[in-house]
Motif scaffolding. Structure first.
Motif, mmCIF file in Angstrom:
data_model
loop_
_atom_site.group_PDB
_atom_site.id
_atom_site.type_symbol
_atom_site.label_atom_id
_atom_site.label_comp_id
_atom_site.label_asym_id
_atom_site.label_seq_id
_atom_site.Cartn_x
_atom_site.Cartn_y
_atom_site.Cartn_z
ATOM 1 N N UNK A 1 0.828 -1.212 0.000
ATOM 2 C CA UNK A 1 0.000 0.000 0.000
ATOM 3 C C UNK A 1 0.859 1.259 0.000
ATOM 4 N N UNK A 2 1.827 1.326 0.912
ATOM 5 C CA UNK A 2 2.606 2.555 1.080
ATOM 6 C C UNK A 2 3.765 2.662 0.096
ATOM 7 N N UNK A 3 4.443 1.538 -0.180
ATOM 8 C CA UNK A 3 5.658 1.582 -0.988
ATOM 9 C C UNK A 3 5.408 1.401 -2.485
ATOM 10 N N UNK A 4 4.242 0.888 -2.846
ATOM 11 C CA UNK A 4 3.986 0.616 -4.259
ATOM 12 C C UNK A 4 2.741 1.359 -4.753
ATOM 13 N N UNK A 5 1.562 0.975 -4.257
ATOM 14 C CA UNK A 5 0.320 1.505 -4.820
ATOM 15 C C UNK A 5 0.205 3.012 -4.623
ATOM 16 N N UNK B 1 -8.619 3.064 -1.854
ATOM 17 C CA UNK B 1 -9.353 1.902 -1.347
ATOM 18 C C UNK B 1 -8.406 0.931 -0.646
ATOM 19 N N UNK B 2 -7.194 0.812 -1.182
ATOM 20 C CA UNK B 2 -6.203 -0.062 -0.552
ATOM 21 C C UNK B 2 -5.831 0.453 0.839
ATOM 22 N N UNK B 3 -5.717 1.773 0.987
ATOM 23 C CA UNK B 3 -5.436 2.357 2.303
ATOM 24 C C UNK B 3 -6.527 1.989 3.304
#
Length: 342
Positions: free
Chosen positions: A60-64, A301-303
């Protein structure tokens, strides 16, 4: 050109195979069924779940989110440069006023706003689902409640087998256990399981991100760049596919739906790569502001799913907190390390 195409097709097949295999291992092997696990088996599965939560946190944090921020800002910068070039041709604005206007527009956090909209979109969707579940009428065939049964009954006294308690001639059924208000991960009686909803949103979000990743590999113009990016995508797609399969099992998703979700997820990166190959062969431009915005919404949404659904679910387990922290940190470290090459 033919060798580059062969490298991309090989990467496409490898992505499909590795993603499908890694996702099906926890989804189809009974050892990963946490509901049937006890003792040490259950603790191991809980630690694997914490590792998967750390993987999702890192993804979530490093990619998306990082990719969404970069792409949205980059596309907005291109649009502003094009607008400035058009105004320069028409001579409608001097240099100082044009520079100040462009700087003011870029200073506003548009990318963060788009990600926040994705967060609130899934928040609103889940709230509507839960509202409809609570407002649903009782199930068919449920007996009506007798008003006389609402009064508190006199505590019963131990009596002989089959004989009614003295002074208690009521024919009311025993009081039912009150339903527990909804919390994340707890099924609502008479409605769909929030765990299944969480798994569905997670599947959609990861599928969209996989599509964009495949597109990025497909539009590469050099063999070394395509191979390096594909290896980085393969490394973290295998870990994410395993974590997604485990999350589908823990959310009690039906086996046929698990298989469908994982099959579609495995096809997303190859599909994006095929589109990217077509664009590179035709000389078309990949990306665009619309795709960047969709990626930003997916990141939001991933967050939501990561911080309000997956992490709280894993942290509620009875295992020692420091051990859970260690496994979550390990999963995050794996994704942070892969981000060096991705």
């Amino acid at each position: 050109m033919e060798s580059l195409l062969a490298v991309k097709i090989g990467c496409l097949v490898a992505l499909l195979f590795i993603t499908l295999v890694c996702g099906l291992i926890p989804a189809q092997v009974k050892w990963f069924q946490i509901k049937a696990a006890k003792g040490r088996h259950r603790r191991i599965l809980s630690f694997i779940g914490c590792f998967a939560a750390g993987v999702f946190l890192g993804a979530c944090l490093m990619h998306t989110a990082a990719d969404a921020l970069t792409d949205i800002q980059g596309e907005l910068g291109k649009r502003l440069q094009q607008a400035a070039a058009g105004q320069n041709l028409t001579g409608t604005q001097n240099d100082s006023s044009r520079a100040s206007a462009c700087g003011a527009e870029l200073d506003y956090p548009f990318a963060e706003l788009v990600i926040s909209l994705g967060f609130f979109l899934v928040f609103l969707t889940e709230s509507l689902v839960l509202h409809c579940c609570h407002a649903a009428p009782p199930s068919h065939g449920a007996p009506a409640k007798d008003p006389a049964c609402s009064a508190p009954s006199v505590p019963s006294v131990p009596h002989s087998h089959g004989a009614p308690a003295p002074g208690n001639n009521s024919t009311c059924p025993p009081p039912s256990v009150p339903s527990v208000p909804h919390s994340h991960g707890v099924p609502v009686p008479g409605g769909p399981s929030p765990g299944s909803f969480r798994a569905l949103v997670l599947f959609i979000t990861l599928s969209l991100h996989s599509l964009f990743e495949g597109l990025a590999v497909g539009v590469q113009q050099g063999e070394a760049g395509a191979l390096q990016l594909c290896l980085a995508v393969l490394a973290h797609k295998g870990v994410i596919a395993f974590s997604l399969g485990l999350q589908l099992v823990q959310s009690s998703t039906r086996p046929r739906w698990r298989l469908l979700y994982l099959s579609i997820f495995a096809l997303m990166s190859p599909s994006g790569m095929a589109v990217g190959i077509g664009l590179s062969l035709s000389g078309g431009a990949a990306g665009g502001l619309a795709m960047a915005l969709v990626e930003g919404v997916a990141a939001g949404t991933f967050l939501y799913i990561t911080f309000l659904e997956i992490l709280p679910h894993e942290l509620r387990s009875p295992e020692p907190p420091l051990v859970k922290f260690s496994f979550i940190a390990l999963g995050f470290t794996v994704m942070a390390t892969i981000a060096v090459w991705a």
